[in-house]
Design an enzyme around this catalytic site. Structure first.
Site, PDB file in Angstrom:
ATOM      1  N   ARG A  73      76.473  53.952  19.557  1.00  0.00           N
ATOM      2  CA  ARG A  73      77.536  53.898  18.550  1.00  0.00           C
ATOM      3  C   ARG A  73      78.898  53.642  19.193  1.00  0.00           C
ATOM      4  NH1 ARG A  73      80.288  58.325  15.054  1.00  0.00           N
ATOM      5  NH2 ARG A  73      80.912  57.139  13.199  1.00  0.00           N
ATOM      6  N   HIS A  77      81.404  50.676  18.069  1.00  0.00           N
ATOM      7  CA  HIS A  77      82.797  50.898  17.656  1.00  0.00           C
ATOM      8  C   HIS A  77      83.778  50.232  18.613  1.00  0.00           C
ATOM      9  CE1 HIS A  77      82.393  54.367  14.523  1.00  0.00           C
ATOM     10  NE2 HIS A  77      81.458  53.455  14.375  1.00  0.00           N
ATOM     11  N   ASP A  78      83.414  50.082  19.877  1.00  0.00           N
ATOM     12  CA  ASP A  78      84.277  49.338  20.801  1.00  0.00           C
ATOM     13  C   ASP A  78      84.308  47.869  20.407  1.00  0.00           C
ATOM     14  OD1 ASP A  78      85.897  48.646  22.973  1.00  0.00           O
ATOM     15  OD2 ASP A  78      84.139  48.109  24.167  1.00  0.00           O
ATOM     16  N   VAL A  81      86.209  46.595  17.126  1.00  0.00           N
ATOM     17  CA  VAL A  81      87.674  46.650  17.043  1.00  0.00           C
ATOM     18  C   VAL A  81      88.242  46.081  18.343  1.00  0.00           C
ATOM     19  CG1 VAL A  81      89.681  48.142  16.702  1.00  0.00           C
ATOM     20  CG2 VAL A  81      87.491  48.719  15.615  1.00  0.00           C
ATOM     21  N   SER A  87      88.439  49.090  24.663  1.00  0.00           N
ATOM     22  CA  SER A  87      89.675  49.620  24.069  1.00  0.00           C
ATOM     23  C   SER A  87      89.450  51.006  23.468  1.00  0.00           C
ATOM     24  CB  SER A  87      90.220  48.658  23.007  1.00  0.00           C
ATOM     25  OG  SER A  87      89.217  48.322  22.067  1.00  0.00           O
ATOM     26  N   GLU A  99      92.351  54.003  19.506  1.00  0.00           N
ATOM     27  CA  GLU A  99      91.241  54.049  18.551  1.00  0.00           C
ATOM     28  C   GLU A  99      90.562  55.408  18.481  1.00  0.00           C
ATOM     29  OE1 GLU A  99      88.630  50.750  19.641  1.00  0.00           O
ATOM     30  OE2 GLU A  99      90.367  49.465  19.929  1.00  0.00           O
ATOM     31  N   ASN A 105      86.401  57.681  14.202  1.00  0.00           N
ATOM     32  CA  ASN A 105      86.068  58.067  15.579  1.00  0.00           C
ATOM     33  C   ASN A 105      86.353  59.533  15.909  1.00  0.00           C
ATOM     34  OD1 ASN A 105      85.297  55.421  16.112  1.00  0.00           O
ATOM     35  ND2 ASN A 105      87.312  54.826  16.873  1.00  0.00           N
ATOM     36  N   HIS A 204      70.505  53.243  13.165  1.00  0.00           N
ATOM     37  CA  HIS A 204      70.409  54.572  12.562  1.00  0.00           C
ATOM     38  C   HIS A 204      68.981  55.113  12.588  1.00  0.00           C
ATOM     39  CE1 HIS A 204      74.450  53.951  10.200  1.00  0.00           C
ATOM     40  NE2 HIS A 204      74.622  54.086  11.492  1.00  0.00           N
ATOM     41  N   THR A 205      68.127  54.509  13.371  1.00  0.00           N
ATOM     42  CA  THR A 205      66.807  55.073  13.656  1.00  0.00           C
ATOM     43  C   THR A 205      66.910  56.201  14.682  1.00  0.00           C
ATOM     44  OG1 THR A 205      64.573  54.588  14.470  1.00  0.00           O
ATOM     45  CG2 THR A 205      66.339  53.319  15.439  1.00  0.00           C
ATOM     46  N   ASP A 257      67.447  59.477  10.859  1.00  0.00           N
ATOM     47  CA  ASP A 257      66.042  59.133  10.590  1.00  0.00           C
ATOM     48  C   ASP A 257      65.208  60.389  10.781  1.00  0.00           C
ATOM     49  OD1 ASP A 257      63.401  58.320  10.638  1.00  0.00           O
ATOM     50  OD2 ASP A 257      63.592  57.177  12.509  1.00  0.00           O
ATOM     51  N   SER A 260      61.561  60.228  12.700  1.00  0.00           N
ATOM     52  CA  SER A 260      61.417  60.138  14.167  1.00  0.00           C
ATOM     53  C   SER A 260      62.828  60.061  14.760  1.00  0.00           C
ATOM     54  CB  SER A 260      60.586  58.926  14.572  1.00  0.00           C
ATOM     55  OG  SER A 260      61.141  57.737  14.017  1.00  0.00           O
TER      56      SER A 260
HETATM   57  C1  HEM Z   1      76.774  49.048   8.754  1.00  0.00           C
HETATM   58  C2  HEM Z   1      77.781  49.892   8.723  1.00  0.00           C
HETATM   59  C3  HEM Z   1      77.733  51.237   9.372  1.00  0.00           C
HETATM   60  C4  HEM Z   1      78.207  52.381   8.844  1.00  0.00           C
HETATM   61  C5  HEM Z   1      78.893  52.542   7.488  1.00  0.00           C
HETATM   62  C6  HEM Z   1      77.947  53.435   9.778  1.00  0.00           C
HETATM   63  C7  HEM Z   1      78.311  54.750   9.596  1.00  0.00           C
HETATM   64  C8  HEM Z   1      77.918  55.806  10.408  1.00  0.00           C
HETATM   65  C9  HEM Z   1      78.231  57.179  10.166  1.00  0.00           C
HETATM   66  C10 HEM Z   1      79.054  57.718   9.013  1.00  0.00           C
HETATM   67  C11 HEM Z   1      77.652  57.916  11.156  1.00  0.00           C
HETATM   68  C12 HEM Z   1      77.711  59.430  11.330  1.00  0.00           C
HETATM   69  C13 HEM Z   1      78.980  59.796  12.084  1.00  0.00           C
HETATM   70  C14 HEM Z   1      79.287  61.283  12.025  1.00  0.00           C
HETATM   71  O1  HEM Z   1      78.794  61.958  11.136  1.00  0.00           O
HETATM   72  O2  HEM Z   1      80.048  61.769  12.898  1.00  0.00           O
HETATM   73  C15 HEM Z   1      76.973  56.994  12.028  1.00  0.00           C
HETATM   74  C16 HEM Z   1      76.250  57.337  13.146  1.00  0.00           C
HETATM   75  C17 HEM Z   1      75.666  56.432  13.997  1.00  0.00           C
HETATM   76  N1  HEM Z   1      75.796  55.056  13.952  1.00  0.00           N
HETATM   77 FE1  HEM Z   1      76.502  53.989  12.395  1.00  0.00          FE
HETATM   78  N2  HEM Z   1      77.306  52.916  10.864  1.00  0.00           N
HETATM   79  C18 HEM Z   1      77.166  51.576  10.673  1.00  0.00           C
HETATM   80  C19 HEM Z   1      76.617  50.667  11.569  1.00  0.00           C
HETATM   81  C20 HEM Z   1      76.173  51.004  12.822  1.00  0.00           C
HETATM   82  C21 HEM Z   1      75.826  50.058  13.845  1.00  0.00           C
HETATM   83  C22 HEM Z   1      75.971  48.541  13.703  1.00  0.00           C
HETATM   84  C23 HEM Z   1      75.408  50.769  14.920  1.00  0.00           C
HETATM   85  C24 HEM Z   1      74.959  50.280  16.272  1.00  0.00           C
HETATM   86  C25 HEM Z   1      74.490  49.075  16.521  1.00  0.00           C
HETATM   87  C26 HEM Z   1      75.456  52.165  14.556  1.00  0.00           C
HETATM   88  C27 HEM Z   1      75.025  53.202  15.341  1.00  0.00           C
HETATM   89  C28 HEM Z   1      75.098  54.537  14.978  1.00  0.00           C
HETATM   90  C29 HEM Z   1      74.437  55.595  15.720  1.00  0.00           C
HETATM   91  C30 HEM Z   1      73.481  55.413  16.888  1.00  0.00           C
HETATM   92  C31 HEM Z   1      74.818  56.792  15.113  1.00  0.00           C
HETATM   93  C32 HEM Z   1      74.454  58.221  15.560  1.00  0.00           C
HETATM   94  C33 HEM Z   1      75.482  58.660  16.599  1.00  0.00           C
HETATM   95  C34 HEM Z   1      75.268  60.054  17.179  1.00  0.00           C
HETATM   96  O3  HEM Z   1      74.315  60.747  16.833  1.00  0.00           O
HETATM   97  O4  HEM Z   1      76.132  60.450  18.001  1.00  0.00           O
HETATM   98  N3  HEM Z   1      75.956  52.269  13.294  1.00  0.00           N
HETATM   99  N4  HEM Z   1      77.167  55.713  11.565  1.00  0.00           N
END
Ligand code: HEM
Ligand SMILES: *[C@@H]1O[C@H](CO)[C@@H](O)[C@H](O)[C@H]1NC(C)=O
Ligand SMILES: *[C@@H]1O[C@H](CO)[C@@H](O)[C@H](O)[C@H]1NC(C)=O
Ligand SMILES: *[C@@H]1O[C@H](CO)[C@@H](O)[C@H](O)[C@H]1NC(C)=O
Length: 337
Positions: A73, A77-78, A81, A87, A99, A105, A204-205, A257, A260
């Site tokens: 993630r 996010h890097d 933006v 950055s 950021e 973030n 998000h898997t 997820d 798993s």
């Molecule tokens: C499509 C739009 C997306 C939205 C709206 C979104 C939103 C979010 C949100 C709200 C969280 C939880 C953050 C928290 O509760 O602190 C999250 C977690 C996460 N996102 Fe996304 N996300 C998106 C796309 C992506 C993409 C493109 C990736 C990577 C290629 C990604 C990877 C992750 C990962 C791995 C987590 C878990 C992080 C952790 O457990 O520390 N997300 N995302």
């Protein structure tokens, strides 16, 4: 006669044209080596880079399995933006608010210390040679691999940005409660497309979300006073247990997820087909026929998901990069030199 003429004249002409195509496209086209950005960039200048990053991510993962999701993630996010220029790693200065403290973030993105520690190891091995941007990009790929996900090819030679913007991060990062059209528009403005939204959301898997990011689905969906009708009832009950309807539960964690949680597989898509996606933005992929077709395909074909995720990650990792004499090689990832 007509047939003979065809074979005598068109075949040599065709061969000529394809030969012409080959000689013109080889030296100048896609076969060209970009000396500022390529697959072998650090082979001579920092040959142990791959091993150092692999070990650093592995050690962090052994201590905290969630770190794989967090580093993936952090990379997203890097890149989203200001491009993949590290950055996001910059602390605020008197010149700019960075950021890190932007709403999506702050108290949410994790993994900064892991990258800073790998960077210190890399500096010991080959000082002022490898950018924080390349280290973060590599660490994200290592994280996907350690979780059981696919390998994807990367080029190197990214350089580190000199500035960061809190405002840009607030405006450009996707929100879990905005409509799919808005999220798609944000991706399109970066040179990605709607398919990339569906494919990269598959990240998000792995990982977790805090209750406040999806809680309105559980109790008061869009002011209806009722739960989100697109959330399956057993999942609803479970999530209401994890996220009681009071502010004290806002930072409780739920797996993105549940099927798993630490395994990089296609279960995220199976969940969406079964109406058990966690975020509104996840489940919304089933609400548009274009993305729903992809979700259904990935839910039944994990190889297709792996292949598409790999190519979208290569695309993401190339967004807005600085090369050549642009930017710099930071000494520490948290501040410019
Ligand atoms: C499509 C739009 C997306 C939205 C709206 C979104 C939103 C979010 C949100 C709200 C969280 C939880 C953050 C928290 O509760 O602190 C999250 C977690 C996460 N996102 Fe996304 N996300 C998106 C796309 C992506 C993409 C493109 C990736 C990577 C290629 C990604 C990877 C992750 C990962 C791995 C987590 C878990 C992080 C952790 O457990 O520390 N997300 N995302
Ligand atoms: C291990 O992980 C925890 C987070 O779960 C973190 O606070 C701690 O600093 C990590 N320890 C090491 C040695 O990396
Ligand atoms: C979606 O985008 C439109 C057009 O930019 C904007 O007016 C609207 O406020 C956005 N919706 C949300 C929920 O962010
Ligand atoms: C999810 O859906 C599949 C079919 O799409 C079904 O076989 C499976 O039992 C469902 N799993 C759960 C946990 O509901």
């Amino acid at each position: 006669m007509a047939k003979t003429l065809f074979s005598y004249f068109t075949i040599p002409l065709f061969l000529c044209l394809s030969w012409l195509h080959l000689v013109t496209s080889f030296p100048f086209g896609s076969g060209q080596i970009d000396y500022n950005y390529n697959y072998n960039y650090y082979d001579r200048s920092c040959p142990r880079l791959g091993m150092i990053v692999k070990y650093g991510v592995w050690a962090a993962f052994k201590n905290d399995t969630r770190i794989a999701a967090s580093l993936l993630r952090l990379h997203f996010h890097d890149c989203f933006v200001n491009g993949c220029d590290a950055s996001i790693l910059l602390d605020d200065t008197i010149d700019f608010r960075g950021e890190k403290n932007a709403f999506p973030n702050r108290n949410s993105v994790r993994g900064y210390e892991v990258i800073e520690s790998i960077k210190a190891d890399v500096e010991n091995a080959c000082s002022s040679t490898v950018s924080c941007a390349d280290i973060l990009t590599l660490a994200a790929r290592e994280s996907v691999l350690l979780s059981g996900g696919p390998y994807y090819p990367l080029s190197f030679g990214r350089r580190d940005g000199l500035t960061a913007s809190e405002k840009a991060a607030n405006e450009q990062l996707p929100s879990p409660i905005e409509p799919l059209e808005n999220i798609t528009a944000k991706f399109t403005s970066k040179g990605l497309d709607m398919k990339d939204v569906a494919v990269l959301s598959g990240a998000h898997t792995i990982g977790f979300a805090q209750c406040f990011t999806f809680k309105r689905r559980l109790f008061d969906f869009k002011g209806t006073g009722k739960p989100d009708p697109t959330l399956e009832s057993l999942a609803l009950t479970n999530l209401q247990g994890m996220c009681p309807n009071k502010d004290a539960s806002n930072s409780n964690l739920a797996p993105l997820d549940y099927a798993s949680t630490y395994r990089f597989d296609n279960a995220y898509y199976v969940n969406l087909v079964n109406s058990t996606g966690l975020l509104e933005s996840d489940q919304a992929l089933m609400g548009d026929p274009r993305t729903a077709a992809l979700v259904t395909a990935y839910s039944s074909n994990s190889y297709l998901f792996s292949a598409d995720f790999a190519s979208s990650m290569t695309k993401l990792s190339n967004l807005g990069i600085l090369t050549g004499s642009n930017g710099q090689i930071r000494k520490k990832c948290g501040s410019v030199n």
